[in-house]
Design a protein around this motif. Sequence first.
Motif, PDB file in Angstrom:
ATOM      1  N   ARG A 158      -0.256 -11.983   4.311  1.00 10.82           N
ATOM      2  CA  ARG A 158      -1.717 -12.061   4.200  1.00 10.82           C
ATOM      3  C   ARG A 158      -2.335 -10.662   4.123  1.00 10.82           C
ATOM      4  NH1 ARG A 158      -5.678 -15.047   2.044  1.00 10.82           N
ATOM      5  NH2 ARG A 158      -7.609 -14.992   3.284  1.00 10.82           N
ATOM      6  N   TYR A 159      -1.809  -9.729   4.879  1.00  9.18           N
ATOM      7  CA  TYR A 159      -2.317  -8.360   4.853  1.00  9.18           C
ATOM      8  C   TYR A 159      -2.127  -7.750   3.461  1.00  9.18           C
ATOM      9  CZ  TYR A 159      -2.839  -3.404   6.127  1.00  9.18           C
ATOM     10  OH  TYR A 159      -3.240  -2.093   6.204  1.00  9.18           O
ATOM     11  N   ALA A 160      -0.988  -8.005   2.858  1.00  9.39           N
ATOM     12  CA  ALA A 160      -0.743  -7.513   1.497  1.00  9.39           C
ATOM     13  C   ALA A 160      -1.719  -8.139   0.515  1.00  9.39           C
ATOM     14  CB  ALA A 160       0.697  -7.817   1.082  1.00  9.39           C
ATOM     15  N   GLU A 161      -1.985  -9.426   0.683  1.00  6.05           N
ATOM     16  CA  GLU A 161      -2.953 -10.107  -0.186  1.00  6.05           C
ATOM     17  C   GLU A 161      -4.337  -9.470  -0.044  1.00  6.05           C
ATOM     18  OE1 GLU A 161      -0.883 -14.573  -0.054  1.00  6.05           O
ATOM     19  OE2 GLU A 161      -2.704 -14.116   1.126  1.00  6.05           O
ATOM     20  N   ALA A 162      -4.708  -9.132   1.189  1.00  5.28           N
ATOM     21  CA  ALA A 162      -6.011  -8.507   1.421  1.00  5.28           C
ATOM     22  C   ALA A 162      -6.087  -7.137   0.755  1.00  5.28           C
ATOM     23  CB  ALA A 162      -6.260  -8.378   2.926  1.00  5.28           C
ATOM     24  N   LEU A 163      -5.023  -6.364   0.868  1.00  2.23           N
ATOM     25  CA  LEU A 163      -5.009  -5.038   0.250  1.00  2.23           C
ATOM     26  C   LEU A 163      -5.137  -5.139  -1.268  1.00  2.23           C
ATOM     27  CD1 LEU A 163      -2.199  -3.323   2.377  1.00  2.23           C
ATOM     28  CD2 LEU A 163      -4.637  -2.717   2.365  1.00  2.23           C
ATOM     29  N   VAL A 164      -4.452  -6.097  -1.878  1.00  2.00           N
ATOM     30  CA  VAL A 164      -4.549  -6.289  -3.329  1.00  2.00           C
ATOM     31  C   VAL A 164      -5.976  -6.683  -3.709  1.00  2.00           C
ATOM     32  CG1 VAL A 164      -3.775  -7.706  -5.266  1.00  2.00           C
ATOM     33  CG2 VAL A 164      -2.115  -6.886  -3.590  1.00  2.00           C
ATOM     34  N   TYR A 165      -6.567  -7.564  -2.907  1.00  2.00           N
ATOM     35  CA  TYR A 165      -7.943  -8.011  -3.178  1.00  2.00           C
ATOM     36  C   TYR A 165      -8.907  -6.823  -3.191  1.00  2.00           C
ATOM     37  CZ  TYR A 165     -12.378 -10.498  -2.698  1.00  2.00           C
ATOM     38  OH  TYR A 165     -13.672 -10.964  -2.895  1.00  2.00           O
ATOM     39  N   PHE A 166      -8.684  -5.894  -2.273  1.00  2.00           N
ATOM     40  CA  PHE A 166      -9.557  -4.717  -2.190  1.00  2.00           C
ATOM     41  C   PHE A 166      -9.003  -3.533  -2.997  1.00  2.00           C
ATOM     42  CE2 PHE A 166     -10.758  -7.124   1.622  1.00  2.00           C
ATOM     43  CZ  PHE A 166     -12.136  -7.204   1.427  1.00  2.00           C
ATOM     44  N   GLU A 167      -8.200  -3.871  -4.009  1.00  2.00           N
ATOM     45  CA  GLU A 167      -7.708  -2.928  -5.009  1.00  2.00           C
ATOM     46  C   GLU A 167      -6.873  -1.798  -4.407  1.00  2.00           C
ATOM     47  OE1 GLU A 167     -11.082  -1.669  -7.269  1.00  2.00           O
ATOM     48  OE2 GLU A 167     -11.296  -3.600  -8.284  1.00  2.00           O
ATOM     49  N   GLU A 168      -6.040  -2.143  -3.465  1.00  2.00           N
ATOM     50  CA  GLU A 168      -5.087  -1.198  -2.885  1.00  2.00           C
ATOM     51  C   GLU A 168      -3.673  -1.746  -3.050  1.00  2.00           C
ATOM     52  OE1 GLU A 168      -5.994   0.913   0.797  1.00  2.00           O
ATOM     53  OE2 GLU A 168      -7.893  -0.202   0.892  1.00  2.00           O
ATOM     54  N   THR A 169      -3.334  -2.022  -4.289  1.00  2.00           N
ATOM     55  CA  THR A 169      -2.054  -2.655  -4.595  1.00  2.00           C
ATOM     56  C   THR A 169      -0.876  -1.782  -4.171  1.00  2.00           C
ATOM     57  OG1 THR A 169      -3.033  -3.850  -6.460  1.00  2.00           O
ATOM     58  CG2 THR A 169      -0.626  -3.647  -6.416  1.00  2.00           C
ATOM     59  N   GLU A 170      -0.951  -0.489  -4.430  1.00  2.00           N
ATOM     60  CA  GLU A 170       0.159   0.393  -4.055  1.00  2.00           C
ATOM     61  C   GLU A 170       0.373   0.408  -2.544  1.00  2.00           C
ATOM     62  OE1 GLU A 170       2.563   1.994  -5.570  1.00  2.00           O
ATOM     63  OE2 GLU A 170       1.894   1.122  -7.459  1.00  2.00           O
ATOM     64  N   LYS A 171      -0.710   0.377  -1.794  1.00  2.00           N
ATOM     65  CA  LYS A 171      -0.592   0.328  -0.334  1.00  2.00           C
ATOM     66  C   LYS A 171       0.039  -0.988   0.103  1.00  2.00           C
ATOM     67  CE  LYS A 171      -3.217   1.137   3.923  1.00  2.00           C
ATOM     68  NZ  LYS A 171      -4.559   1.468   4.497  1.00  2.00           N
ATOM     69  N   ALA A 172      -0.303  -2.072  -0.588  1.00  2.00           N
ATOM     70  CA  ALA A 172       0.294  -3.381  -0.289  1.00  2.00           C
ATOM     71  C   ALA A 172       1.794  -3.351  -0.543  1.00  2.00           C
ATOM     72  CB  ALA A 172      -0.379  -4.459  -1.138  1.00  2.00           C
ATOM     73  N   ILE A 173       2.186  -2.731  -1.643  1.00  2.00           N
ATOM     74  CA  ILE A 173       3.616  -2.632  -1.978  1.00  2.00           C
ATOM     75  C   ILE A 173       4.350  -1.830  -0.910  1.00  2.00           C
ATOM     76  CG2 ILE A 173       5.262  -1.598  -3.599  1.00  2.00           C
ATOM     77  CD1 ILE A 173       3.339  -2.385  -5.858  1.00  2.00           C
ATOM     78  N   LYS A 174       3.780  -0.689  -0.523  1.00  2.00           N
ATOM     79  CA  LYS A 174       4.429   0.145   0.494  1.00  2.00           C
ATOM     80  C   LYS A 174       4.569  -0.604   1.815  1.00  2.00           C
ATOM     81  CE  LYS A 174       4.913   3.777  -2.068  1.00  2.00           C
ATOM     82  NZ  LYS A 174       6.288   4.122  -2.562  1.00  2.00           N
ATOM     83  N   HIS A 175       3.570  -1.372   2.170  1.00  2.00           N
ATOM     84  CA  HIS A 175       3.653  -2.130   3.422  1.00  2.00           C
ATOM     85  C   HIS A 175       4.743  -3.192   3.356  1.00  2.00           C
ATOM     86  CE1 HIS A 175       2.439  -4.085   7.129  1.00  2.00           C
ATOM     87  NE2 HIS A 175       2.515  -5.229   6.472  1.00  2.00           N
ATOM     88  N   LEU A 176       4.801  -3.915   2.252  1.00  2.00           N
ATOM     89  CA  LEU A 176       5.822  -4.956   2.117  1.00  2.00           C
ATOM     90  C   LEU A 176       7.222  -4.352   2.061  1.00  2.00           C
ATOM     91  CD1 LEU A 176       4.078  -7.399  -0.392  1.00  2.00           C
ATOM     92  CD2 LEU A 176       4.597  -7.842   2.016  1.00  2.00           C
ATOM     93  N   GLU A 177       7.371  -3.210   1.394  1.00  2.00           N
ATOM     94  CA  GLU A 177       8.680  -2.542   1.342  1.00  2.00           C
ATOM     95  C   GLU A 177       9.152  -2.179   2.750  1.00  2.00           C
ATOM     96  OE1 GLU A 177       8.610  -0.343  -3.049  1.00  2.00           O
ATOM     97  OE2 GLU A 177       7.884   0.730  -1.269  1.00  2.00           O
ATOM     98  N   LYS A 178       8.258  -1.632   3.543  1.00  2.00           N
ATOM     99  CA  LYS A 178       8.606  -1.254   4.919  1.00  2.00           C
ATOM    100  C   LYS A 178       8.982  -2.482   5.736  1.00  2.00           C
ATOM    101  CE  LYS A 178       6.698   1.039   9.006  1.00  2.00           C
ATOM    102  NZ  LYS A 178       5.490   1.730   9.569  1.00  2.00           N
ATOM    103  N   THR A 179       8.236  -3.556   5.556  1.00  2.00           N
ATOM    104  CA  THR A 179       8.510  -4.783   6.321  1.00  2.00           C
ATOM    105  C   THR A 179       9.832  -5.409   5.898  1.00  2.00           C
ATOM    106  OG1 THR A 179       6.110  -5.156   6.411  1.00  2.00           O
ATOM    107  CG2 THR A 179       7.526  -6.979   7.065  1.00  2.00           C
ATOM    108  N   ILE A 180      10.122  -5.384   4.609  1.00  2.00           N
ATOM    109  CA  ILE A 180      11.391  -5.940   4.118  1.00  2.00           C
ATOM    110  C   ILE A 180      12.568  -5.164   4.691  1.00  2.00           C
ATOM    111  CG2 ILE A 180      12.835  -6.176   2.044  1.00  2.00           C
ATOM    112  CD1 ILE A 180      10.254  -6.892   0.513  1.00  2.00           C
ATOM    113  N   SER A 181      12.414  -3.846   4.870  1.00  2.00           N
ATOM    114  CA  SER A 181      13.503  -3.059   5.438  1.00  2.00           C
ATOM    115  C   SER A 181      13.822  -3.501   6.857  1.00  2.00           C
ATOM    116  CB  SER A 181      13.151  -1.566   5.418  1.00  2.00           C
ATOM    117  OG  SER A 181      12.177  -1.256   6.386  1.00  2.00           O
ATOM    118  N   HIS A 182      12.825  -3.985   7.586  1.00  8.07           N
ATOM    119  CA  HIS A 182      13.049  -4.481   8.954  1.00  8.07           C
ATOM    120  C   HIS A 182      13.499  -5.942   8.963  1.00  8.07           C
ATOM    121  CE1 HIS A 182      11.655  -0.942  11.028  1.00  8.07           C
ATOM    122  NE2 HIS A 182      10.530  -0.931  10.333  1.00  8.07           N
TER     123      HIS A 182
END
Length: 511
Positions: A158-182
């Motif tokens: 949901r946080y990634a979806e919010a970031l994309v909505y507010f036009e921060e797609t790259e930040k959403a990608i970085k967050h998901l990448e970090k979470t996937i590593s864990h």
Amino acid sequence: MIKRSCNALLISLALLTLTPTIAWSEVSEKETSKEREEEVITEDKEETLEEKISELLPDLSEEESEYLALLIKADEYYQAGEKEKAEALYREAKVSFDTETVSTLRDSYYEEDKLPPAGKVYWRHGKADFDPKLRTKSLAPLQHLVTEHSDFIPGHVRYAEALVYFEETEKAIKHLEKTISHYPHEFELVEAILPLYEKTEQWLDASFTARQFALLNPEHSKAEELQTIANQRLEQYQSRLRANLRGNVFANLITGALGYAFTGSLLGPISAIDSTALLLRGESGVGEAFSNRLRQQLPLLEDEEVNEYVNEIGKTLTTYTGRDDFEYEFHVIKDDNLNAFALPGGKIFIHAGAILNTKSEAELAGLIAHELAHTDLSHGFQLVTEGNLLANVSQFVPFGRTATNLIVLNYSRDMEREADEIGTRLLASSHYAADGLYNLMLTLEDKKQDRPSPPVWLSTHPETEERINNIKTQIINNNYNRYRYEGVARHQAMQEKVAQILAEHQLKVQE
């Protein structure tokens, strides 16, 4: 300290084959004196060879000798099909895992009712419709949620979806990448990031992420589909490379030709076109190209029996990798350091010291499995394309920086964890004891403590103690079988042979 009892016998037999026969017939006193001098020189050389072999072979304490003797007996039972007797001896030899010392990440979950009261408040606000005029009101509760309750997977999506909505797609990608590593086993995270990679045309990242999940989670219902997606995204990446290359390939070729004209070296064209053109060949093509060059440059160990031994281990493990697009190769370098490295496309190079400094075939298999995992997860290829390599292995590569970038010795912590996990799973899938890589790490840790500088292979890898604990956790959680074939006797025979080959090689180099 006690050497294996067979060492002296094998060394003596080896020396007998090297000792020239002196004919004591009627000769002049001068000739006799000369022959006696030659005999002394020969004996000195023999002693040097014996010393070299002795230096290369590991010293074993009485306790270690007894431990390995027990494993040898267990291996005999195992190979004879008497698995129960074998397991009893393996259990007697090995120390039981203390499950109380094992720590794991908090288990991920999806159920909203598992959230504590504060987490439920964050989630309630986070689920509300996004308001373009109230950016902070939408993002703040989700930021708190993913920070304070990182094991709640829907919060990250949901946080990634919010970031994309507010036009921060790259930040959403970085967050998901970090979470996937864990949480590399959570499909919902991969499902969320793949469309974002496609939206931003990050085809290679999409390929790596899809393949990584498929290999780490082979039983998942989406594993096969993700392998297909990985191949498709890789082809899209290469198509874009081809398009980009067309615009400047002629200029590069001219630059390379000028370099050849002035230097007389064919390395000019390779360096000029650089990695872009090479990457068009894909992992297998790149690995094959540089493997061919390395085999011409490195002092490879050519003994048929030793190479068959290493290749047999490697081919056994590749059966379970899930990558049938590679033509795997395994080569042994005449170097007494405990080290190994992998090229893209399944080309593995192992130092002879890896055979000398491991205690069993299963430990050596653990090292090979770890390197195979790096190639199967495309780690080297990924680092090459990102251009952020840390390795400096120019002593192996006399033919340009592109090749240097392809031999990867320094991976990220996450890549090492993934390679440990895949490598251990490969062992568990085979007939080897599942703790081969775990025991290798213990061996390396012991050597690290005994020496002022750690073994080369260990020095390029982070936090051994943490990784030992991670592997132990994996074995316990998955109930992998530690009480299977170790291959000690066969491994010791290979150690004897490798020690003599290396000793002779080192003496020849010194002459």
